[in-house]
Motif scaffolding. Structure first.
Motif, PDB file in Angstrom:
ATOM      1  N   ALA A   1       0.940  -1.099   0.069  1.00 58.06           N
ATOM      2  CA  ALA A   1       0.098  -0.149   0.044  1.00 58.06           C
ATOM      3  C   ALA A   1       0.871   1.206  -0.089  1.00 58.06           C
ATOM      4  O   ALA A   1       0.657   2.067  -0.865  1.00 58.06           O
ATOM      5  CB  ALA A   1      -0.873   0.034   1.102  1.00 58.06           C
ATOM      6  N   SER A   2       1.911   1.399   0.915  1.00 57.00           N
ATOM      7  CA  SER A   2       2.818   2.453   0.835  1.00 57.00           C
ATOM      8  C   SER A   2       3.696   2.737  -0.089  1.00 57.00           C
ATOM      9  O   SER A   2       3.985   3.720  -0.560  1.00 57.00           O
ATOM     10  CB  SER A   2       3.525   2.641   2.237  1.00 57.00           C
ATOM     11  OG  SER A   2       4.216   1.229   2.252  1.00 57.00           O
ATOM     12  N   GLY A   3       4.064   1.482  -0.851  1.00 60.16           N
ATOM     13  CA  GLY A   3       4.762   1.502  -2.124  1.00 60.16           C
ATOM     14  C   GLY A   3       3.758   2.172  -3.302  1.00 60.16           C
ATOM     15  O   GLY A   3       4.386   2.883  -4.010  1.00 60.16           O
TER      16      GLY A   3
ATOM     17  N   LYS B   1       0.941  10.273  -1.005  1.00 67.39           N
ATOM     18  CA  LYS B   1       2.164  10.044  -1.045  1.00 67.39           C
ATOM     19  C   LYS B   1       2.818  10.528   0.324  1.00 67.39           C
ATOM     20  O   LYS B   1       3.494   9.939   1.153  1.00 67.39           O
ATOM     21  CB  LYS B   1       3.030  10.360  -2.189  1.00 67.39           C
ATOM     22  CG  LYS B   1       4.418  10.382  -2.283  1.00 67.39           C
ATOM     23  CD  LYS B   1       4.925  10.986  -3.452  1.00 67.39           C
ATOM     24  CE  LYS B   1       6.585  10.767  -3.025  1.00 67.39           C
ATOM     25  NZ  LYS B   1       7.251  11.398  -4.307  1.00 67.39           N
ATOM     26  N   LYS B   2       2.410  11.615   0.681  1.00 65.32           N
ATOM     27  CA  LYS B   2       2.874  12.551   1.829  1.00 65.32           C
ATOM     28  C   LYS B   2       2.348  11.530   3.094  1.00 65.32           C
ATOM     29  O   LYS B   2       3.241  11.606   4.185  1.00 65.32           O
ATOM     30  CB  LYS B   2       2.678  13.928   1.946  1.00 65.32           C
ATOM     31  CG  LYS B   2       3.191  14.849   0.871  1.00 65.32           C
ATOM     32  CD  LYS B   2       2.352  16.287   0.853  1.00 65.32           C
ATOM     33  CE  LYS B   2       3.131  17.220  -0.273  1.00 65.32           C
ATOM     34  NZ  LYS B   2       2.759  18.478  -0.173  1.00 65.32           N
ATOM     35  N   GLU B   3       1.220  11.256   3.281  1.00 68.01           N
ATOM     36  CA  GLU B   3       0.654  10.808   4.249  1.00 68.01           C
ATOM     37  C   GLU B   3       1.077   9.211   4.385  1.00 68.01           C
ATOM     38  O   GLU B   3       1.249   8.776   5.764  1.00 68.01           O
ATOM     39  CB  GLU B   3      -0.734  10.785   4.173  1.00 68.01           C
ATOM     40  CG  GLU B   3      -1.293  12.235   4.452  1.00 68.01           C
ATOM     41  CD  GLU B   3      -2.884  12.362   4.238  1.00 68.01           C
ATOM     42  OE1 GLU B   3      -3.529  11.358   3.938  1.00 68.01           O
ATOM     43  OE2 GLU B   3      -3.345  13.456   4.268  1.00 68.01           O
ATOM     44  N   GLU B   4       1.104   8.696   3.423  1.00 72.48           N
ATOM     45  CA  GLU B   4       1.274   7.031   3.597  1.00 72.48           C
ATOM     46  C   GLU B   4       2.466   6.662   2.809  1.00 72.48           C
ATOM     47  O   GLU B   4       2.847   5.277   2.848  1.00 72.48           O
ATOM     48  CB  GLU B   4       0.102   6.511   3.289  1.00 72.48           C
ATOM     49  CG  GLU B   4      -0.907   6.950   3.780  1.00 72.48           C
ATOM     50  CD  GLU B   4      -2.393   6.193   3.587  1.00 72.48           C
ATOM     51  OE1 GLU B   4      -2.383   4.862   3.692  1.00 72.48           O
ATOM     52  OE2 GLU B   4      -3.320   6.714   3.148  1.00 72.48           O
ATOM     53  N   GLY B   5       3.147   7.343   1.761  1.00 79.07           N
ATOM     54  CA  GLY B   5       4.220   6.603   0.911  1.00 79.07           C
ATOM     55  C   GLY B   5       5.293   6.376   1.646  1.00 79.07           C
ATOM     56  O   GLY B   5       5.728   6.820   2.697  1.00 79.07           O
ATOM     57  N   SER B   6       6.023   5.377   0.934  1.00 76.13           N
ATOM     58  CA  SER B   6       7.576   4.935   1.390  1.00 76.13           C
ATOM     59  C   SER B   6       8.316   4.392   0.171  1.00 76.13           C
ATOM     60  O   SER B   6       7.941   3.642  -0.444  1.00 76.13           O
ATOM     61  CB  SER B   6       7.253   3.809   2.345  1.00 76.13           C
ATOM     62  OG  SER B   6       8.420   3.073   2.572  1.00 76.13           O
ATOM     63  N   PHE B   7       9.368   5.326   0.161  1.00 75.27           N
ATOM     64  CA  PHE B   7      10.253   4.768  -0.958  1.00 75.27           C
ATOM     65  C   PHE B   7      10.810   3.566  -0.913  1.00 75.27           C
ATOM     66  O   PHE B   7      10.711   2.590  -1.796  1.00 75.27           O
ATOM     67  CB  PHE B   7      11.635   5.886  -0.919  1.00 75.27           C
ATOM     68  CG  PHE B   7      12.591   5.186  -1.815  1.00 75.27           C
ATOM     69  CD1 PHE B   7      12.481   5.575  -3.214  1.00 75.27           C
ATOM     70  CD2 PHE B   7      13.753   4.691  -1.387  1.00 75.27           C
ATOM     71  CE1 PHE B   7      13.880   4.727  -3.955  1.00 75.27           C
ATOM     72  CE2 PHE B   7      14.763   4.052  -2.261  1.00 75.27           C
ATOM     73  CZ  PHE B   7      14.757   4.272  -3.380  1.00 75.27           C
ATOM     74  N   PHE B   8      11.090   2.896   0.430  1.00 74.25           N
ATOM     75  CA  PHE B   8      11.630   1.668   0.310  1.00 74.25           C
ATOM     76  C   PHE B   8      10.732   0.600   0.065  1.00 74.25           C
ATOM     77  O   PHE B   8      10.685  -0.368  -0.298  1.00 74.25           O
ATOM     78  CB  PHE B   8      12.146   1.477   1.944  1.00 74.25           C
ATOM     79  CG  PHE B   8      13.289   2.263   2.127  1.00 74.25           C
ATOM     80  CD1 PHE B   8      14.644   1.748   1.720  1.00 74.25           C
ATOM     81  CD2 PHE B   8      13.488   3.110   2.852  1.00 74.25           C
ATOM     82  CE1 PHE B   8      15.674   2.427   1.911  1.00 74.25           C
ATOM     83  CE2 PHE B   8      14.494   3.999   3.155  1.00 74.25           C
ATOM     84  CZ  PHE B   8      15.738   3.762   2.664  1.00 74.25           C
ATOM     85  N   ALA B   9       9.270   0.865   0.638  1.00 72.19           N
ATOM     86  CA  ALA B   9       8.039   0.009   0.441  1.00 72.19           C
ATOM     87  C   ALA B   9       7.895   0.007  -1.312  1.00 72.19           C
ATOM     88  O   ALA B   9       7.733  -1.132  -1.688  1.00 72.19           O
ATOM     89  CB  ALA B   9       7.010   0.591   0.853  1.00 72.19           C
ATOM     90  N   SER B  10       8.109   0.826  -2.025  1.00 69.23           N
ATOM     91  CA  SER B  10       8.158   1.047  -3.529  1.00 69.23           C
ATOM     92  C   SER B  10       9.224   0.120  -4.079  1.00 69.23           C
ATOM     93  O   SER B  10       8.869  -0.656  -5.080  1.00 69.23           O
ATOM     94  CB  SER B  10       8.146   2.414  -4.074  1.00 69.23           C
ATOM     95  OG  SER B  10       9.440   3.031  -3.824  1.00 69.23           O
ATOM     96  N   ALA B  11      10.380   0.219  -3.465  1.00 66.65           N
ATOM     97  CA  ALA B  11      11.310  -0.693  -3.945  1.00 66.65           C
ATOM     98  C   ALA B  11      11.148  -2.222  -3.661  1.00 66.65           C
ATOM     99  O   ALA B  11      11.283  -3.045  -4.503  1.00 66.65           O
ATOM    100  CB  ALA B  11      12.651  -0.455  -3.260  1.00 66.65           C
TER     101      ALA B  11
END
Length: 424
Positions: free
Chosen positions: A309-311, A408-418
């Motif tokens: 989800a965060s990704g 993205k600001k509230e729930e996003g994560s770069f590491f999760a997207s990787a």
């Protein structure tokens, strides 16, 4: 702990590998002088003749149909699935498989080595399938997680993500459903939203057999050959198709298939991408279609397992900005209740061409997995599946750029997207 080590190593390798879907910007894909048929064949599509398929959107109904086909099998059964495991709700299916082997039917079954590390709800119920061997089922675990593979962790990145079944050279099935609890065993309304397509087709069966034999022999000390699996007798179907059975390292390119269809699209495209990690080449192909006036709709799930989800929220603003397509999230019903995960793989182009199979529209499926995709040229089938797709799209939430930035600001994560490279 082992699972975390495997995933961490895989992520590092993926980030360092500079994987790129170059076929999306290849001269063949963008050519205005080649027909779509020429492009698809150039990218490794094998021409097949197809009848209208039986379509299954509900896992329990597919499990019942598959069980009956296995019970009626006379000669052989070939199965490949990414995630396969036993649960009480699948008892009839696996007992039918064991009974078939015991009565002399040759049953060859490939499961991916990550089956025992299933991260879906199936992990709460599952039993590994090794017990099938006691009944004479030839079970091959593709690329298992072993100490030797940990020494060479790059080998852990490549997975066999295909889902295919061939029975007696007459029936062939492909799609997105695994043979596990969450795909087929959880019950009506609880299984993932997905699809399987069953073709009564000797033509498709023969092509799948050829590729099954290759994968098996490259991964097993027990060798098989095409002569062990005689062809069926069904007449050719009425619809032309192109089968892409892609093994990493060969010349078949699912990237090229998707690119060709995008560059040939005239009016509209609807896509169901799961874990949509798109590189710059993929985004460019979508953007070029949009700039030509093609309506492109992405209908996506949000996998509520935290990392996914965060990704997805992390990458959504760039997806919208870089492609210009419309994005819809299919997560909740009209009452605000969480829907089963949309795991279906589907692309429809101009109400004529349909893409089904195991391949997701993301980098992982196109460059880091063995995948199966079938392009079907049939207005009749495309229109039926388009109605299905539009019903899901129209009930989904349309996400514009501002909303995507907020999430993205509230729930996003770069590491999760990787991390999504692994889960895709």
């Amino acid at each position: 702990m082992l699972r975390r080590i495997v995933f961490a190593l895989s992520i590092l390798l993926l980030l360092a590998s500079c994987t790129s879907t170059k076929a999306f910007v290849s001269p063949i894909a963008v050519s205005e002088d080649m027909s779509l048929d020429e492009k698809l064949v150039s990218f490794g599509g094998e021409r097949v003749s197809l009848p209208y398929p039986e379509i299954f959107f509900e896992g329990t109904k597919w499990m019942d149909r598959l069980t009956s086909l296995i019970e009626e099998a006379d000669d052989y059964i070939l199965i490949s699935t990414f995630l396969g495991s036993f649960t009480d709700s699948e008892e009839e299916l696996y007992h039918a498989m064991m009974a078939a082997a015991e009565r002399g039917v040759d049953v060859y079954f490939i499961i991916d080595g990550l089956s025992s590390y299933d991260m879906t709800e199936s992990q709460k119920y599952m039993t590994p399938l090794y017990f099938l061997r006691s009944s004479g089922v030839h079970l091959l675990e593709y690329n298992p997680v072993t100490a030797m593979n940990l020494i060479n962790p790059m080998s852990l990145v490549i997975r066999d993500h295909r889902k295919l079944i061939v029975i007696d050279g007459e029936y062939a099935a492909i799609g997105g459903m695994n043979l596990n609890y969450i795909s087929i065993g959880a019950g009506d309304g609880k299984t993932q939203r997905d699809s399987m397509y069953l073709f009564h087709s000797a033509s498709l069966s023969e092509t799948l057999i050829n590729n099954f034999v290759k994968i098996w022999n490259e991964s097993s000390v027990e060798k098989i050959n095409n002569g062990m699996f005689p062809g069926g007798t069904t007449e050719e179907g009425m619809y032309p198709g192109y089968l892409f059975n892609m093994k990493i390292g060969d010349e078949t390119s699912i990237s090229g298939m998707y690119a060709s269809l995008l560059y040939e699209a005239d009016d509209h495209v609807i896509l169901f991408p799961y874990l949509p990690m798109l590189d710059k080449n993929m985004k460019k192909a979508v953007k070029d279609a949009v700039d030509r006036g093609v309506d492109v709709d992405f209908v996506m799930p949000v996998d509520l397992r935290g990392y996914a989800a965060s990704g997805i929220y992390q990458v959504m603003p760039s997806l919208i900005e870089d492609t210009g397509a419309d994005y819809y999230l299919s997560v909740y019903d009209e009452n605000g209740e969480i829907l089963p995960l949309l795991h279906e793989k589907l692309m429809i182009v101009d109400s004529r061409y349909t893409v089904i199979g195991s391949a997701n529209f993301n980098v992982r499926s196109m460059e880091l997995s063995h995948e199966l995709a079938l392009v079907i040229d049939s207005e009749e089938l495309a229109k039926e599946l388009e109605m299905h797709a539009i019903s899901i799209r129209d009930a989904a939430e349309h996400i514009d750029y501002d909303e995507a930035v907020k999430r993205k600001k509230e729930e996003g994560s770069f590491f999760a997207s990787a991390f999504m490279y692994i889960g895709g």
